[in-house]
Design an enzyme around this catalytic site. Sequence first.
Site, PDB file in Angstrom:
ATOM      1  CD  GLU A 142      -2.711  -1.320   0.069  1.00  0.00           C
ATOM      2  OE1 GLU A 142      -2.926  -0.353  -0.673  1.00  0.00           O
ATOM      3  OE2 GLU A 142      -3.124  -2.457  -0.209  1.00  0.00           O
ATOM      4  CG  HIS A 168     -12.073  -8.466 -11.667  1.00  0.00           C
ATOM      5  ND1 HIS A 168     -12.128  -9.373 -10.635  1.00  0.00           N
ATOM      6  CD2 HIS A 168     -11.166  -7.537 -11.299  1.00  0.00           C
ATOM      7  CE1 HIS A 168     -11.285  -9.017  -9.689  1.00  0.00           C
ATOM      8  NE2 HIS A 168     -10.683  -7.898 -10.060  1.00  0.00           N
TER       9      HIS A 168
HETATM   10  O1  X8Z Z   1      -8.998  -7.770  -8.042  1.00  0.00           O
HETATM   11  C1  X8Z Z   1      -8.011  -7.934  -7.401  1.00  0.00           C
HETATM   12  C2  X8Z Z   1      -7.845  -7.098  -6.156  1.00  0.00           C
HETATM   13  C3  X8Z Z   1      -8.082  -5.667  -6.440  1.00  0.00           C
HETATM   14  S1  X8Z Z   1      -6.763  -4.944  -7.309  1.00  0.00           S
HETATM   15  C4  X8Z Z   1      -8.863  -7.549  -5.130  1.00  0.00           C
HETATM   16  N1  X8Z Z   1      -7.093  -8.864  -7.732  1.00  0.00           N
HETATM   17  C5  X8Z Z   1      -7.264  -9.743  -8.885  1.00  0.00           C
HETATM   18  C6  X8Z Z   1      -8.333 -10.810  -8.647  1.00  0.00           C
HETATM   19  O2  X8Z Z   1      -8.828 -10.911  -7.514  1.00  0.00           O
HETATM   20  O3  X8Z Z   1      -8.693 -11.539  -9.574  1.00  0.00           O
HETATM   21  C7  X8Z Z   1      -5.838  -9.142  -7.037  1.00  0.00           C
HETATM   22  C8  X8Z Z   1      -5.250 -10.299  -7.747  1.00  0.00           C
HETATM   23  C9  X8Z Z   1      -5.932 -10.373  -9.070  1.00  0.00           C
HETATM   24 ZN    ZN Z   2      -2.281  -2.502  -4.935  1.00  0.00          ZN
END
Ligand code: X8Z
Ligand code: ZN
Length: 687
Positions: A411, A538
């Site tokens: 962070e 996502h």
């Molecule tokens: O989405 C994220 C974080 C926020 S940057 C929670 N990540 C990806 C995922 O969860 O698929 C971190 C690793 C990849």
């Molecule tokens: Zn980060």
Amino acid sequence: MGSLGPARWWEDCHGLDLSSTPDIVSGRQPRAEMRRFLVIAALFVSRCGAYDRTFIEGANGNLGEALQFLREYDNEASSMCTRVTEAQWLYVTNITDQNKKRMVDALSLQAKLDRVSWQKAIQFSWSSLPDPMARRQLNMLALKGRVALPQDKQEELTKIVAEMKEIFNRARVCPFSNSASSQCDLSLEPELTRVMANSRSYEEQLHAWKSWRDATGPKLRSRFINYVEIANEAARLNGFRDAGEQERAVYGVDDLMNQVSEVWSTLAPLYRQLHAYVRSRLRSHYAPPHRINPTAPIPAQLLGNMWAQNWKNILDLVLPYPGKRRADVTSEMLRQGYTPQRMIQISEEFFTSMGLKPMPVEFWHKSLLERPTNRHVACKASAWDFCNRRDYRIKQCTEVAMDDLLTTHHEMTHIQYYLHYSDLPYVFRDGANPAFHEALADAILLSVTTPKHMHRIGLLNNITDDYETDINFLLEMALDKVAYLPFAFIVDQWRWQVFSEGTRNMNTAWWELRSYHQGVIPPVSRSEDDFDPGSKYHIISDQPYIRYFISLVLQFQIHQALCTAAGHIGTLHTCDIYRSREAGRVLADIMSVGASRPWTEILRVATKGSATGLDARPMLEYFKPLSLWLRVQNRDEKMIGWVTSEQDSALYEQWSRGGSFRVDNCITTTILAVFLATCYSRYGFSH
Ligand code: X8Z
Ligand code: ZN
């Protein structure tokens, strides 16, 4: 996407020459691959035919007016950003309906400003302005976001995405051992995630895997189809062919798709070695009837994660030398009386030891470093920039533990980035590309995670410097980083394909990519009534994903550049840049230019000319000792890679919809696979 301004806080998420290796990956080339080849060929032909994207821009070539607009935009957008960020902070550190409403109101005001600003920005014929900085700012303003849509369409899009998130967040499933008294109230976080991480029962993991997909996909599918339509409409209004092209344009390179595909092909042999090793260990653990075939993809629920994207949770099943476990510094931290405050100070000292910036006064007054007991907070760690050049904060419900110490360093890298680019205009106060923030933060962790660093900060008494401890360390890193590569690669391959080719057979296309690149198959039969990509947040929340792949590769490039500057001698995975002023200068140089220069140029400067784009070699170098070890371990394996058999692909393939291409291709590749497998087992190619 969705807003003109860059994101001002980061949620964490927390963030050799192998070419002679005759790996075998077979089964059908997914139709996706074939289609992509055709699309690339068509693109090539159309480019030869003088195709170029028409940028959205107007006729106003008056530089004075453009500069005046940019000054006004800078003031308004920065103040708006401060207002929105304050409302967001208030909400996530005190979750109440009233605070939510304030945040939503602020966000809708920001959306209005974004729309008006975009309309003004595209009045300028920005591509011909003589001032390169003005040109770049206007270019960035004109390319981003969905603001080109008429207001009603934009609202519809926002509503669909909000509904999808709501469905996802509200999804609940029944427990595995369902008795009359048990309630069907398990959510993804934390319950199902825990089952996937900790259960070692094939059936229990299967239950969690399938129930989560049953609870999400079917309800999301039709909404996602509408979303694709409107996102594409926005992209076309913005001068792009489709929403995938718009997403890629943010990187400002012509051939992003080729670059990522090439990098993935270079890293895939390492992934296949890891896959073969893990498959063999899983075969020992999961006894018949749950047979895992030594030449087949792995059932997707067995890898410790809901999407098989990160395998570190199955370390106990695959750790090479259990007697040489990594020393746990958590107990040492507790013994030394560490506190969250101290952990932040240790992180700060990491950066100041390299000549970087101390945290400003506001940071210490306003950060939230421990979980409050009197109110609800969103505890996910994040780093915040309030866009006023003063106020920067971390939010982390810090526990005294090694993982949390790594998170504080991660962070704080984001805060360092904010501090270094704070003097730039608003549009440039961002990472060099959407992957840079995470790449830098994770590159720092590659140093901090080393036993050498833990020793230097007094948390490890002595470093066990032997081969077996080293391999254990690298395997643990590989379960985190190498295992993630194909998943990070395919999410947007799939999404871009849907944007460009439509929503027919979406689930089949998803599994074609998953089995081909990741070597996993669904543990139960799937159909087009399922919508398995919808099990990933996502995808349904309109968040681009390729940044995670790019960040994964870039972090090793940056780590190598910093280690070279620090004069590190020895293997790359043992490098710690702590106390190196030279490495600090390279970092400061990268961070101070924010997004004001193309990332390819920033990379060229940082690597002293050795890279101007994505490069897989530093990651290969980092894992070289492990790669050699894996080859030896796998020498008796029947296959490095996998063949997706008819039976496997019948789990997800839409026979009736596939057409003749599928069948012909299937026969050809099966013959080829059998031939290669026979050669392999008979003549024993060396790996
Ligand atoms: O989405 C994220 C974080 C926020 S940057 C929670 N990540 C990806 C995922 O969860 O698929 C971190 C690793 C990849
Ligand atoms: Zn980060």
